[in-house]
Scaffold this motif. Structure first.
Motif, short mmCIF file in Angstrom:
data_model
loop_
_atom_site.label_atom_id
_atom_site.label_comp_id
_atom_site.label_asym_id
_atom_site.label_seq_id
_atom_site.Cartn_x
_atom_site.Cartn_y
_atom_site.Cartn_z
N ILE A 62 0.84 -1.20 0.00
CA ILE A 62 0.00 0.00 0.00
C ILE A 62 0.88 1.25 0.00
O ILE A 62 1.90 1.31 0.67
N TYR A 80 0.24 7.47 -0.16
CA TYR A 80 -0.75 8.32 -0.83
C TYR A 80 -2.15 7.71 -0.71
O TYR A 80 -3.13 8.40 -0.39
N ASP A 81 -2.24 6.41 -0.95
CA ASP A 81 -3.54 5.74 -0.83
C ASP A 81 -3.99 5.66 0.62
O ASP A 81 -5.18 5.82 0.92
N LYS A 82 -3.06 5.41 1.52
CA LYS A 82 -3.38 5.33 2.95
C LYS A 82 -4.01 6.63 3.41
O LYS A 82 -4.98 6.63 4.17
N SER A 96 -5.35 8.86 1.37
CA SER A 96 -6.29 9.33 0.34
C SER A 96 -5.82 10.64 -0.28
O SER A 96 -6.60 11.60 -0.42
#
Length: 225
Positions: free
Chosen positions: A81, A84-86, A88
């Motif tokens: 992961i 950036y995705d963590k 959002s």
């Protein structure tokens, strides 16, 4: 030059002779919002109104504070992961103590998001973080632990506490680089702990004194403490 925001919610300009400088005959103050810069020319800078001849141009372009550098590094955590995705893209920043992030084992941030950070004497805050992390690693080595990770519940509780403290202040009511308003498209937030350096240090010390409560510790064989 008069502030149009709540005083203190941006860094106040109090340098020696700062305001007096604008009254000098060889100084001009140009409103780049009213007359935007169009181009850099051979002579200097051209705005929508006129061209200004200059010998030197100092580019002060601002910065993407608190989260920008971390997100641009494309840090990857557990199961690949991305940070950036963590987070959002920065709209839901969460850390534990501003020191660690759930899903990113053995990663520590120095004066990172949700620590007192830029609203403190930075060298002293950096020293506190480095010393705390050093002691944590020594504790892990002593107990033969190889992996540390902030627990999700501890992270949620700390982030909620940071938000609750910030919402009681005027900081969140001002567009500033603290809130990310200086970067086009950046989600608004206030990822800085405003509870004070003293209380923050005590919280960190209490976590350490309670066998690093809020962290999951594992040996390479999967043993936990």
């Amino acid at each position: 030059m008069k502030p149009t925001y709540y005083f203190g919610t941006k860094r106040p300009v109090l340098d020696t002779d700062y305001y007096e400088t604008y009254n000098r005959d060889n100084v001009s103050l140009i409103d780049a919002k009213a007359h935007p810069i169009k181009e850099i020319t051979e002579k200097g800078i051209k705005t929508s109104a006129e061209e200004y001849e200059l010998d030197i141009i100092v580019f002060a372009t601002g910065y993407d504070a608190m989260t920008g550098t971390l997100l641009k590094m494309d840090i990857r955590g557990r199961d690949g992961i991305s940070l950036y995705d963590k987070w959002s893209g920065g709209s839901s920043v969460k850390t534990y103590l501003g020191l660690a992030i759930n899903g990113f084992p053995n990663m520590f941030t120095i004066t990172g998001p949700e620590s007192p950070s830029v609203l403190t004497n930075m060298p002293i805050s950096i020293e506190q973080h480095v010393e705390w992390i050093h002691d944590f690693i020594a504790y892990m080595d002593e107990h033969r632990m190889a992996v540390s990770e902030a627990e999700a519940e501890a992270e949620d509780n700390w982030s909620q506490h940071c938000r609750e403290v910030a919402e009681k202040t005027l900081f969140v009511q001002t567009d500033s680089w603290y809130t990310g308003a200086n970067v086009n498209g950046k989600p608004r937030g206030f990822p800085i702990y405003l509870g004070g350096v003293g209380p923050y240090r005590k919280i960190c010390d209490d976590v350490a004194a309670n066998s690093y409560k809020g962290f999951s510790l594992n040996s390479l064989t999967g043993q936990k403490i």
